[in-house]
Design a protein around this motif. Structure first.
Motif, PDB file in Angstrom:
ATOM      1  N   SER A 342       0.823  -1.213   0.000  1.00  0.00           N
ATOM      2  CA  SER A 342       0.000   0.000   0.000  1.00  0.00           C
ATOM      3  C   SER A 342       0.858   1.265   0.000  1.00  0.00           C
ATOM      4  CB  SER A 342      -0.940   0.008   1.205  1.00  0.00           C
ATOM      5  OG  SER A 342      -0.212  -0.166   2.407  1.00  0.00           O
ATOM      6  N   PHE A 343       2.082   1.194   0.532  1.00  0.00           N
ATOM      7  CA  PHE A 343       2.966   2.366   0.522  1.00  0.00           C
ATOM      8  C   PHE A 343       3.340   2.738  -0.913  1.00  0.00           C
ATOM      9  CE2 PHE A 343       7.326   4.095   0.456  1.00  0.00           C
ATOM     10  CZ  PHE A 343       7.105   5.270   1.158  1.00  0.00           C
ATOM     11  N   PHE A 344       3.647   1.727  -1.737  1.00  0.00           N
ATOM     12  CA  PHE A 344       3.996   1.998  -3.137  1.00  0.00           C
ATOM     13  C   PHE A 344       2.804   2.599  -3.880  1.00  0.00           C
ATOM     14  CE2 PHE A 344       7.104  -1.131  -1.839  1.00  0.00           C
ATOM     15  CZ  PHE A 344       8.271  -0.656  -2.417  1.00  0.00           C
ATOM     16  N   SER A 345       1.629   2.078  -3.574  1.00  0.00           N
ATOM     17  CA  SER A 345       0.419   2.619  -4.196  1.00  0.00           C
ATOM     18  C   SER A 345       0.244   4.091  -3.838  1.00  0.00           C
ATOM     19  CB  SER A 345      -0.795   1.807  -3.742  1.00  0.00           C
ATOM     20  OG  SER A 345      -1.981   2.361  -4.230  1.00  0.00           O
ATOM     21  N   ALA A 346       0.509   4.415  -2.568  1.00  0.00           N
ATOM     22  CA  ALA A 346       0.326   5.800  -2.108  1.00  0.00           C
ATOM     23  C   ALA A 346       1.337   6.743  -2.748  1.00  0.00           C
ATOM     24  CB  ALA A 346       0.436   5.856  -0.582  1.00  0.00           C
ATOM     25  N   ILE A 347       2.622   6.375  -2.740  1.00  0.00           N
ATOM     26  CA  ILE A 347       3.631   7.338  -3.198  1.00  0.00           C
ATOM     27  C   ILE A 347       3.677   7.452  -4.721  1.00  0.00           C
ATOM     28  CG2 ILE A 347       5.023   7.046  -1.120  1.00  0.00           C
ATOM     29  CD1 ILE A 347       7.058   5.471  -2.827  1.00  0.00           C
ATOM     30  N   ALA A 348       3.078   6.469  -5.430  1.00  0.00           N
ATOM     31  CA  ALA A 348       3.046   6.568  -6.897  1.00  0.00           C
ATOM     32  C   ALA A 348       2.287   7.810  -7.349  1.00  0.00           C
ATOM     33  CB  ALA A 348       2.410   5.313  -7.488  1.00  0.00           C
ATOM     34  N   HIS A 349       1.408   8.322  -6.507  1.00  0.00           N
ATOM     35  CA  HIS A 349       0.614   9.507  -6.854  1.00  0.00           C
ATOM     36  C   HIS A 349       1.394  10.803  -6.652  1.00  0.00           C
ATOM     37  CE1 HIS A 349      -2.735   6.798  -7.179  1.00  0.00           C
ATOM     38  NE2 HIS A 349      -2.619   6.428  -5.927  1.00  0.00           N
ATOM     39  N   TYR A 350       2.590  10.693  -6.094  1.00  0.00           N
ATOM     40  CA  TYR A 350       3.343  11.909  -5.768  1.00  0.00           C
ATOM     41  C   TYR A 350       4.567  12.094  -6.675  1.00  0.00           C
ATOM     42  CZ  TYR A 350       0.484  11.635  -1.538  1.00  0.00           C
ATOM     43  OH  TYR A 350      -0.570  11.563  -0.661  1.00  0.00           O
ATOM     44  N   THR A 351       4.517  11.489  -7.866  1.00  0.00           N
ATOM     45  CA  THR A 351       5.578  11.735  -8.853  1.00  0.00           C
ATOM     46  C   THR A 351       4.955  11.974 -10.224  1.00  0.00           C
ATOM     47  OG1 THR A 351       7.504  10.810  -9.987  1.00  0.00           O
ATOM     48  CG2 THR A 351       5.879   9.228  -9.202  1.00  0.00           C
ATOM     49  N   ASP A 352       5.578  12.851 -10.980  1.00  0.00           N
ATOM     50  CA  ASP A 352       5.133  13.101 -12.352  1.00  0.00           C
ATOM     51  C   ASP A 352       6.010  12.363 -13.365  1.00  0.00           C
ATOM     52  OD1 ASP A 352       3.097  14.837 -11.529  1.00  0.00           O
ATOM     53  OD2 ASP A 352       4.507  16.525 -11.410  1.00  0.00           O
ATOM     54  N   TYR A 353       6.986  11.635 -12.871  1.00  0.00           N
ATOM     55  CA  TYR A 353       7.895  10.918 -13.766  1.00  0.00           C
ATOM     56  C   TYR A 353       7.269   9.556 -14.082  1.00  0.00           C
ATOM     57  CZ  TYR A 353      12.318   8.862 -15.411  1.00  0.00           C
ATOM     58  OH  TYR A 353      13.295   8.256 -16.161  1.00  0.00           O
ATOM     59  N   ASP A 354       6.848   9.369 -15.327  1.00  0.00           N
ATOM     60  CA  ASP A 354       6.060   8.191 -15.691  1.00  0.00           C
ATOM     61  C   ASP A 354       6.785   6.880 -15.404  1.00  0.00           C
ATOM     62  OD1 ASP A 354       3.961   9.734 -16.469  1.00  0.00           O
ATOM     63  OD2 ASP A 354       4.448   9.714 -18.615  1.00  0.00           O
ATOM     64  N   MET A 355       8.096   6.843 -15.620  1.00  0.00           N
ATOM     65  CA  MET A 355       8.831   5.598 -15.388  1.00  0.00           C
ATOM     66  C   MET A 355       8.789   5.205 -13.905  1.00  0.00           C
ATOM     67  SD  MET A 355      12.768   4.607 -16.361  1.00  0.00           S
ATOM     68  CE  MET A 355      12.519   4.986 -18.099  1.00  0.00           C
ATOM     69  N   LYS A 357       6.487   6.238 -11.690  1.00  0.00           N
ATOM     70  CA  LYS A 357       5.090   5.938 -11.345  1.00  0.00           C
ATOM     71  C   LYS A 357       4.728   4.512 -11.759  1.00  0.00           C
ATOM     72  CE  LYS A 357       1.937   9.127 -12.140  1.00  0.00           C
ATOM     73  NZ  LYS A 357       1.224   9.457 -10.875  1.00  0.00           N
ATOM     74  N   GLU A 358       5.111   4.152 -12.975  1.00  0.00           N
ATOM     75  CA  GLU A 358       4.791   2.815 -13.493  1.00  0.00           C
ATOM     76  C   GLU A 358       5.463   1.735 -12.659  1.00  0.00           C
ATOM     77  OE1 GLU A 358       5.752   0.334 -17.558  1.00  0.00           O
ATOM     78  OE2 GLU A 358       5.453   2.502 -17.719  1.00  0.00           O
ATOM     79  N   ARG A 359       6.734   1.944 -12.307  1.00  0.00           N
ATOM     80  CA  ARG A 359       7.455   0.943 -11.528  1.00  0.00           C
ATOM     81  C   ARG A 359       6.868   0.798 -10.120  1.00  0.00           C
ATOM     82  NH1 ARG A 359       9.456  -3.785 -11.375  1.00  0.00           N
ATOM     83  NH2 ARG A 359      11.450  -4.082 -10.317  1.00  0.00           N
ATOM     84  N   LEU A 360       6.539   1.914  -9.495  1.00  0.00           N
ATOM     85  CA  LEU A 360       5.949   1.864  -8.148  1.00  0.00           C
ATOM     86  C   LEU A 360       4.627   1.116  -8.157  1.00  0.00           C
ATOM     87  CD1 LEU A 360       6.774   5.516  -7.033  1.00  0.00           C
ATOM     88  CD2 LEU A 360       7.679   3.432  -5.965  1.00  0.00           C
ATOM     89  N   LEU A 361       3.791   1.367  -9.157  1.00  0.00           N
ATOM     90  CA  LEU A 361       2.498   0.685  -9.233  1.00  0.00           C
ATOM     91  C   LEU A 361       2.666  -0.801  -9.532  1.00  0.00           C
ATOM     92  CD1 LEU A 361       0.307   3.363 -11.044  1.00  0.00           C
ATOM     93  CD2 LEU A 361       0.108   2.577  -8.673  1.00  0.00           C
ATOM     94  N   GLU A 362       3.714  -1.158 -10.284  1.00  0.00           N
ATOM     95  CA  GLU A 362       3.956  -2.578 -10.565  1.00  0.00           C
ATOM     96  C   GLU A 362       4.112  -3.379  -9.271  1.00  0.00           C
ATOM     97  OE1 GLU A 362       7.327  -2.982 -13.107  1.00  0.00           O
ATOM     98  OE2 GLU A 362       6.188  -2.592 -14.951  1.00  0.00           O
TER      99      GLU A 362
END
Length: 645
Positions: A342-355, A357-362
């Protein structure tokens, strides 16, 4: 929070997620389930079990229980009031009619009563007329992929079930994982928005200490922690040689007032972050402007009534009105934790760098569970390190308490008993035996336990806010004076030492009342395990001192003192007859304490063999099945107890 009846409209799509949690894992699970139901547009409440009344459960479309097992198959402390309310004899079998529920249990299969608490709760809910709408799930601490190994498949199936049974209206879709759920609580600046005297990071000053040269920090903990005592650290002594691989401390804490505790009870210590780590985070996130401002925690939706408010992530902050953002980071947020998905899910919303964001959500996707495990748990990678690596993530300071996990107290078994429990002035004394966690990981990084590092650095004279909590050994006076076998490798000997000093106190009291008469006590065998007799044979002098008083016989297993490794289970096998006589012929009790890894199962196997082969006469010997059944019978009657961590 007290739940109240909901409106007919919200009953149609409402979820109540309840947790019973001792160390925080079940709470994490509950919050992840709550996020899932929110994304499916259920009006969701997440709460600990003791905060709700059972007769309110039918107000919700679905109720989900997340419950861990503690002690000898017990429910956690924050669930026992609710559990007792379900045990009232006057309750009819229709009491929970209309309640639709599912459950997820968290346990450790090295314990005989694996996931006992969740299973007990499940059966009682059915007895009272509740309906299970989706099969329960069980996590095992011993699973190769941790609790996620069973939780993620269960949660994925539960999501599908909810969508099937509670379909969304036409045109409405679940909230996608890449859309942020708004935080329920946020930080805001107080009106007096800056402290008059800005506090710099606490300097670290080395002092000369022959016992513990690393203990340099004099700290006074003033956090308003729930149900806590202010304890003074009077000893922080290393009891392993400086050359030994492990730093083990004998800690002594005192409180001015008397406090009652029993063998097996624990002290919970809530750690703090170092000023250096917090400063590093402040600079990474760009929080310098707010760092030393006064802050308060407020609900994001202030229009909701007091009863409807979600539980705040940090309790009692309102009684700490002069709290700066920096102090909040030091005292309350676990920035060196190994993160959950859930931490990765949360912090993925706080970056504009697509690479990034994509890796964190993975890392949050079920199919990437192996990668998540390899990146976080296996190398013990901390939140702070992850933020260094994903350096485009910039968390708004207002969201800090929802983005980071909150510090929870770490439990340590009390090692004192009998006359060691009191100070000369009439206060209470708590002794602990703590292994300082420090090791090198698979990626060659040195890791340190957050709490044990905090403890290791404290100088005597420091004060700590600690919580005295009941343990699960529940040793009766009859068991203390009866025949007992105490098995405790390493720091597992702590609660057993408490038991032996308690037994000594009973003997001394009897001798004072009955001079010249031998006290009616049975023998005790202490089976102690360590690496080297010279390095980690804790309290050796005390065992000699107590041996005559309490009929104590000590058997040792030092694994590295000879070519062939010897463990506690091997010593059981060398003493089959003695073990059989104590536990079978005399009806003795076994207490197993220490690491929750392979040791408990290895001990159980050796005891089973002792019942097979330990009898004097051939006619008394058990078959394998009879030996296993005898051990199960000991568990059921409370004669086999385990406390491992």
């Amino acid at each position: 929070m007290t739940t109240s009846a909901t409106t007919p409209q919200s009953q149609k799509r409402s979820a109540l997620v309840l947790y019973g949690s001792e160390t925080g894992n079940a709470q994490d699970v509950a919050e992840e389930i709550g996020a899932l139901t929110e994304r499916l547009h259920f009006t969701t409440q997440v709460s600990e079990l003791n905060h709700v009344k059972a007769d309110s459960l039918s107000s919700y479309a679905v109720v989900i229980f997340a419950v861990s097992t503690t002690g000898q198959g017990d429910l956690p402390a924050n669930a026992r009031k609710f559990w007792r309310s379900l045990l009232l004899k006057k309750l009819p079998p229709t009491f929970l009619s209309g309640v639709r529920f599912t459950w997820f249990g968290l346990g450790d299969s090295s314990y005989p009563k694996f996931n006992w608490a969740a299973r007990k709760l499940y059966k009682r809910l059915l007895q009272l007329g509740a309906e299970e709408i989706y099969h329960g799930g069980e996590a095992d601490h011993q699973h190769s992929e941790g609790l996620e190994g069973t939780f993620i498949p269960w949660l994925t199936g539960f999501r599908k079930h909810l969508l099937d049974k509670y379909p969304l209206p036409a045109g409405q879709e679940p909230i996608p994982d890449d859309v942020q759920l708004p935080p329920k609580w946020i930080l805001q600046l107080r009106t007096e928005d800056r402290v008059l005297e800005i506090k710099p990071p606490v300097p670290t000053v080395e002092i000369d200490s022959s016992d513990v040269p690393d203990s340099y920090r004099l700290d006074h903990d003033q956090r308003p922690l729930h149900d806590s005592l202010t304890a003074t650290l009077v000893q922080n002594k290393r009891v392993t040689p400086q050359t030994h691989w492990q730093d083990v401390r004998h800690i002594v804490l005192t409180v001015p007032d008397a406090a009652s505790y029993a063998p097996g009870d624990v002290i919970a210590i809530t750690p703090k972050n170092t000023a250096e780590d917090v400063q590093s985070l402040i600079e990474m996130m760009g929080w310098q402007e707010q760092a030393d401002a006064l802050v308060s925690l407020i609900p994001r939706d202030s229009s909701r009534s007091l009863n409807e408010l979600p539980t705040p992530p940090i309790h009692n902050l309102e009684s700490h009105p002069k709290l700066t953002f920096r102090e909040l980071l030091i005292n309350y947020l676990d920035i060196r934790a190994i993160p959950r998905r859930s931490f990765f899910s949360a912090i993925a919303h706080y970056t504009d760098y697509d690479m990034h964001k994509e890796r964190l959500l993975e890392f949050t996707y079920p199919e990437y569970l192996d990668e998540f495990w390899d990146y976080t748990t296996r190398p013990r990678r901390s939140i702070l390190e992850i933020l260094h690596e994903f350096d485009t993530v910039k968390i708004p300071w207002e969201h800090a308490t929802s983005a980071f996990p909150i510090f929870r107290g770490r439990q340590f078994s009390i090692a004192s008993g009998g006359e060691l429990k009191r100070t000369p002035e009439g206060g209470a004394r708590f002794e602990l035996l703590i292994a300082i966690v420090k090791y090198r990981t698979v990626i060659k990084k040195i890791r340190e336990g957050v709490c044990t590092k905090y403890i290791a650095n404290l100088r005597p004279g420091s004060t700590l806010r600690v919580q005295l909590q009941r343990g699960g050994l529940n040793s009766s006076v009859g068991q203390l004076v009866g025949p007992t076998m105490l098995i405790g490798p390493g720091t597992g000997v702590a609660p057993l030492r408490s038991m032996l000093w308690e037994k000594a106190a009973i003997v001394k009291a009897y001798q004072e009342e009955n001079p010249g008469i031998d006290p009616p006590i049975e023998p005790t065998i202490l089976l102690y395990g360590g690496r080297n007799r010279d390095s980690d044979y804790f309290f050796e002098d005390e065992w000699q001192q107590l041996s005559g008083l309490v009929k104590l016989k000590v058997l040792t297993a030092f694994s590295r003192d000879q070519k062939q490794k010897v463990y506690v289970q091997d010593v059981i096998r060398e003493n089959f007859k003695t073990v059989f006589n104590l536990l079978h012929d005399k009806g003795g009790t076994v207490f197993v304490c220490g690491s929750s890894g392979r040791m408990p199962q290895a001990v159980r196997e050796a005891l089973t063999e002792a019942f097979q082969y330990g009898a004097d006469a051939e006619s008394q010997q058990f078959s394998r099945q009879e030996a296993e059944d005898y051990l199960v019978g000991m568990e059921k009657t409370g004669r086999y107890k385990q406390e491992t961590w």
